[in-house]
Design a protein around this motif. Structure first.
Motif, PDB file in Angstrom:
ATOM      1  N   SER A 350       0.803  -1.215   0.000  1.00  0.00           N
ATOM      2  CA  SER A 350       0.000   0.000   0.000  1.00  0.00           C
ATOM      3  C   SER A 350       0.838   1.267   0.000  1.00  0.00           C
ATOM      4  CB  SER A 350      -0.925   0.007   1.222  1.00  0.00           C
ATOM      5  OG  SER A 350      -0.173  -0.238   2.380  1.00  0.00           O
ATOM      6  N   VAL A 351       0.319   2.276  -0.682  1.00  0.00           N
ATOM      7  CA  VAL A 351       0.912   3.606  -0.725  1.00  0.00           C
ATOM      8  C   VAL A 351      -0.163   4.585  -0.280  1.00  0.00           C
ATOM      9  CG1 VAL A 351       2.002   5.356  -2.169  1.00  0.00           C
ATOM     10  CG2 VAL A 351       2.402   2.929  -2.646  1.00  0.00           C
ATOM     11  N   LEU A 352       0.137   5.419   0.731  1.00  0.00           N
ATOM     12  CA  LEU A 352      -0.835   6.352   1.280  1.00  0.00           C
ATOM     13  C   LEU A 352      -0.289   7.765   1.308  1.00  0.00           C
ATOM     14  CD1 LEU A 352      -0.687   3.705   3.565  1.00  0.00           C
ATOM     15  CD2 LEU A 352      -2.932   4.692   3.992  1.00  0.00           C
ATOM     16  N   SER A 353      -1.220   8.716   1.344  1.00  0.00           N
ATOM     17  CA  SER A 353      -0.905  10.092   1.697  1.00  0.00           C
ATOM     18  C   SER A 353      -1.833  10.431   2.852  1.00  0.00           C
ATOM     19  CB  SER A 353      -1.139  11.045   0.521  1.00  0.00           C
ATOM     20  OG  SER A 353      -0.785  12.369   0.875  1.00  0.00           O
ATOM     21  N   GLY A 354      -1.261  10.575   4.053  1.00  0.00           N
ATOM     22  CA  GLY A 354      -2.103  10.710   5.239  1.00  0.00           C
ATOM     23  C   GLY A 354      -2.917   9.443   5.433  1.00  0.00           C
ATOM     24  N   ASN A 355      -4.253   9.598   5.496  1.00  0.00           N
ATOM     25  CA  ASN A 355      -5.113   8.423   5.631  1.00  0.00           C
ATOM     26  C   ASN A 355      -5.823   8.090   4.325  1.00  0.00           C
ATOM     27  OD1 ASN A 355      -6.979  10.495   5.468  1.00  0.00           O
ATOM     28  ND2 ASN A 355      -7.664  10.322   7.596  1.00  0.00           N
ATOM     29  N   GLN A 356      -5.322   8.633   3.197  1.00  0.00           N
ATOM     30  CA  GLN A 356      -5.944   8.415   1.894  1.00  0.00           C
ATOM     31  C   GLN A 356      -5.137   7.408   1.083  1.00  0.00           C
ATOM     32  OE1 GLN A 356      -8.998   9.980   0.967  1.00  0.00           O
ATOM     33  NE2 GLN A 356      -8.886  10.445   3.163  1.00  0.00           N
ATOM     34  N   ALA A 357      -5.797   6.334   0.645  1.00  0.00           N
ATOM     35  CA  ALA A 357      -5.156   5.333  -0.200  1.00  0.00           C
ATOM     36  C   ALA A 357      -4.749   5.968  -1.524  1.00  0.00           C
ATOM     37  CB  ALA A 357      -6.110   4.167  -0.445  1.00  0.00           C
ATOM     38  N   GLN A 358      -3.502   5.736  -1.942  1.00  0.00           N
ATOM     39  CA  GLN A 358      -3.002   6.282  -3.205  1.00  0.00           C
ATOM     40  C   GLN A 358      -2.795   5.200  -4.260  1.00  0.00           C
ATOM     41  OE1 GLN A 358      -2.634   9.756  -3.691  1.00  0.00           O
ATOM     42  NE2 GLN A 358      -3.770   9.636  -1.761  1.00  0.00           N
ATOM     43  N   GLY A 359      -2.235   4.058  -3.880  1.00  0.00           N
ATOM     44  CA  GLY A 359      -1.980   3.042  -4.885  1.00  0.00           C
ATOM     45  C   GLY A 359      -1.240   1.856  -4.327  1.00  0.00           C
ATOM     46  N   VAL A 360      -0.804   0.966  -5.229  1.00  0.00           N
ATOM     47  CA  VAL A 360      -0.055  -0.229  -4.851  1.00  0.00           C
ATOM     48  C   VAL A 360       1.317  -0.179  -5.527  1.00  0.00           C
ATOM     49  CG1 VAL A 360      -2.143  -1.587  -4.501  1.00  0.00           C
ATOM     50  CG2 VAL A 360      -1.044  -1.623  -6.744  1.00  0.00           C
ATOM     51  N   THR A 361       2.337  -0.578  -4.786  1.00  0.00           N
ATOM     52  CA  THR A 361       3.707  -0.495  -5.276  1.00  0.00           C
ATOM     53  C   THR A 361       3.890  -1.361  -6.509  1.00  0.00           C
ATOM     54  OG1 THR A 361       4.517  -0.096  -3.033  1.00  0.00           O
ATOM     55  CG2 THR A 361       6.135  -0.835  -4.657  1.00  0.00           C
ATOM     56  N   THR A 375      10.452   5.014  -6.589  1.00  0.00           N
ATOM     57  CA  THR A 375       9.461   3.947  -6.458  1.00  0.00           C
ATOM     58  C   THR A 375       8.247   4.335  -7.283  1.00  0.00           C
ATOM     59  OG1 THR A 375      10.209   3.375  -4.220  1.00  0.00           O
ATOM     60  CG2 THR A 375       8.002   2.655  -4.854  1.00  0.00           C
ATOM     61  N   PHE A 376       7.780   3.409  -8.095  1.00  0.00           N
ATOM     62  CA  PHE A 376       6.619   3.654  -8.945  1.00  0.00           C
ATOM     63  C   PHE A 376       5.416   2.891  -8.384  1.00  0.00           C
ATOM     64  CE2 PHE A 376      10.477   3.834 -11.495  1.00  0.00           C
ATOM     65  CZ  PHE A 376      10.361   5.078 -12.091  1.00  0.00           C
ATOM     66  N   TYR A 377       4.271   3.565  -8.340  1.00  0.00           N
ATOM     67  CA  TYR A 377       3.078   2.858  -7.864  1.00  0.00           C
ATOM     68  C   TYR A 377       1.913   3.037  -8.823  1.00  0.00           C
ATOM     69  CZ  TYR A 377       1.404   7.319  -5.743  1.00  0.00           C
ATOM     70  OH  TYR A 377       0.976   8.608  -5.514  1.00  0.00           O
ATOM     71  N   GLN A 378       1.069   2.005  -8.840  1.00  0.00           N
ATOM     72  CA  GLN A 378      -0.148   2.019  -9.645  1.00  0.00           C
ATOM     73  C   GLN A 378      -1.249   2.691  -8.833  1.00  0.00           C
ATOM     74  OE1 GLN A 378      -1.334   0.482 -12.885  1.00  0.00           O
ATOM     75  NE2 GLN A 378      -2.806   2.008 -12.183  1.00  0.00           N
ATOM     76  N   PRO A 379      -1.792   3.833  -9.296  1.00  0.00           N
ATOM     77  CA  PRO A 379      -2.868   4.478  -8.540  1.00  0.00           C
ATOM     78  C   PRO A 379      -4.048   3.530  -8.289  1.00  0.00           C
ATOM     79  CG  PRO A 379      -2.009   5.977 -10.186  1.00  0.00           C
ATOM     80  CD  PRO A 379      -1.367   4.638 -10.454  1.00  0.00           C
ATOM     81  N   VAL A 380      -4.658   3.669  -7.108  1.00  0.00           N
ATOM     82  CA  VAL A 380      -5.681   2.710  -6.696  1.00  0.00           C
ATOM     83  C   VAL A 380      -7.043   2.974  -7.333  1.00  0.00           C
ATOM     84  CG1 VAL A 380      -6.428   3.968  -4.617  1.00  0.00           C
ATOM     85  CG2 VAL A 380      -6.590   1.462  -4.682  1.00  0.00           C
TER      86      VAL A 380
END
Length: 525
Positions: A350-361, A375-380
């Protein structure tokens, strides 16, 4: 030890073979955190500690950053709509406390100033940059292996092609690829040296969670759980193909990849069996869960934290969005890039900003041993849309009905005598589960009894009372619940505050400058 069967934690193992895991929770090096034993404030403290470490900032500066990041996405959305073709993109300043908006003319710059953001005059609009980027995407098959990625860099008002430059031949091939964009002749596209080729961040390792495959030859694929959704969790597509079985760290059957795409996109979802209950949690590897409250996309420059089974909890900032990464398997479009480092085995986490889900690594260039990791992540949100999935959040998701509880005294925000009339001021009262205390949270609006929670008179002054009002779309009715538990008025950029730290029933609520004190801290329950 009690076995907790929960697939909600975003990462599901710990330190190599010396630590085992049960149903996604480490049980050797750490006691498994339960819903009751670990408070949200404890999780927040651990999160702040990691962010201070990785962002190298003090606590007060970090609190200011998080408070502003909570309202920045809505500011950006409003300005993007107002500016139209003159919008050149936006990002946060280095401190994360000011929104910078690029514009192509002075009249638009004046509008940005009036909105409280900082304008930056540029040559190209975001639409022009996106068209130049799209040209490169259409020619992705022509990209040589020495070209690693390309993306729109709004801060420099250009499209950047990252490529190896070790030889003149490599450099000429990168320039030839860049020239395929219509923006190249205008100097809109530039080539930047890159020393690390991106690669998917998974590893093949026997006996670690979560495990993918049937264990043939004693080996499993190893990845990390992303975010809980109704019926399972989302993760990276390169972790497994549709139909592949998954297991937890101790070999317990967990689920099956229901769908998976890689390359082009890097997304998948796993349907878990009936033994697993998805929860709105991300494990922070300090014996605590970070609650996931939604999936509002962060802006460039915002703080980012990610969790994975190899490098655990790491933080940084969002550097770029809509990045095309030229993996050896083929290009993946629409990724985001952060300097919150990751290593093999962290994929899908998981990738977050604060308590907001952003994406998966998705992948890495450099890793945590590098001085400048990528690090590149796929937006959720695209994953959720592609598969029709619903993110599990701490508020239960859009439409969930919950009480708003003060961390200072455990009392609930209450409508006096259940009188849902326009202009009624809300108060604090002992929690009783009545309809006068059950709010429906849309992600930005709080409604109860057919009315909206509202800042009286749309005022931004300290001490302005909180009331009920007919829902009218006014920004005085928009609120953000930050990762720190601050309920922030979007219009005023101030916190909902129990006046005078009054711990008694009937205490009144108003907006006040956010101070981080307990009378401004809230949880959904």
């Amino acid at each position: 030890m009690k076995i907790l069967k929960r697939s909600a934690l975003s990462t599901v193992t710990a330190l190599f073979a010396s630590i085992t895991a049960v149903n996604g929770l480490p049980v050797t090096a750490h006691a498994a955190p339960s819903e009751e034993s670990v408070s949200e404030s404890e999780a927040a403290r651990e999160m702040f500690s990691a962010m201070r470490r990785d962002l190298n900032v003090g606590e007060e500066q970090l609190r200011r950053r998080l408070a502003f990041e909570a309202i920045a996405p809505a500011m950006e959305k409003d300005l993007r709509a107002q500016l139209g073709e003159s919008f050149g993109g936006s990002w946060l300043n280095e401190e994360g406390t000011q929104l910078i908006v690029a514009v192509t003319d002075e009249a638009s710059a004046a509008r940005v100033r009036r909105a409280g953001a900082e304008p930056r005059l540029v040559k190209y609009s975001k639409a022009q940059l996106d068209r130049a980027m799209a040209d490169l995407d259409r020619n992705a098959a022509s990209a040589p292996s020495s070209v690693h990625s390309w993306y729109v860099d709004v801060a420099t008002n250009s499209v950047v092609v990252q490529a190896e430059s070790g030889t003149s031949l490599m450099a000429s091939r990168a320039q030839a690829f860049a020239s395929l964009s219509s923006g190249a002749k205008d100097g809109m596209v530039r080539v930047e040296a890159s020393t690390q080729a991106p690669r998917p961040a998974y590893d093949l390792r026997g006996g670690e969670v979560y495990l993918i495959g049937d264990g043939a030859n004693g080996s499993y694929g190893v990845c990390s759980v992303g975010f809980s959704v109704q019926g399972g969790f989302v993760t990276a597509g390169h972790c497994g193909s549709a139909g592949a079985p998954t297991k937890s760290g101790n070999g317990t059957a967990q689920g099956t990849f229901r769908a998976s795409t890689f390359p082009t996109n890097d997304w998948a979802w796993v349907a878990t069996n009936s033994s697993w209950t998805p929860r709105p949690w991300v494990y922070n590897y300090s014996n605590a869960n970070v609650l996931v409250s939604g999936s509002t996309e962060a802006g460039i420059g915002a703080s980012i934290c990610r969790s994975g089974q190899t490098t655990q909890w790491r933080c940084g900032t969002l550097q770029a969005t809509n990045v095309t990464v030229n993996y050896s398997n083929g290009p993946v479009y629409g990724l985001a890039r952060t300097n919150a480092c990751a290593n093999p085995g962290d994929s899908g986490g998981s990738v977050l900003s604060g308590n907001q889900a952003q994406g998966v690594t998705s992948g890495i260039a450099g890793g945590c041993e590098s001085a400048s990791p990528q690090t590149f992540y796929q937006p959720v949100n695209p994953i959720l849309r592609a598969y029709g999935l619903t993110l599990i959040t701490s508020g239960g998701g859009s439409g969930a009905t919950k009480g708003l509880v003060s961390r200072m005294n455990g009392k609930c925000i209450d409508v006096p005598n259940g009188n849902f009339a326009d202009g009624v001021q809300v108060r604090m009262w002992g929690c009783n589960g009545s309809n006068a205390q059950l709010f429906t949270w849309s992600g930005e609006r709080l409604t109860i009894g057919g009315k909206c929670l509202d800042v009286s008179g749309a005022s931004t002054a300290n001490g302005t009372r909180i009331q009920l009002a007919n829902c009218n779309g006014n920004r005085a009715q928009d609120f953000v619940l930050s990762a720190a538990g601050d309920l922030v008025s979007y219009l005023a950029n101030k916190c909902v505050d129990i006046e005078g730290f009054n711990a008694n029933d009937d205490a009144k609520l108003s907006i006040y400058t956010c101070t981080g004190t307990s009378n401004q801290k809230w949880d959904f329950k």
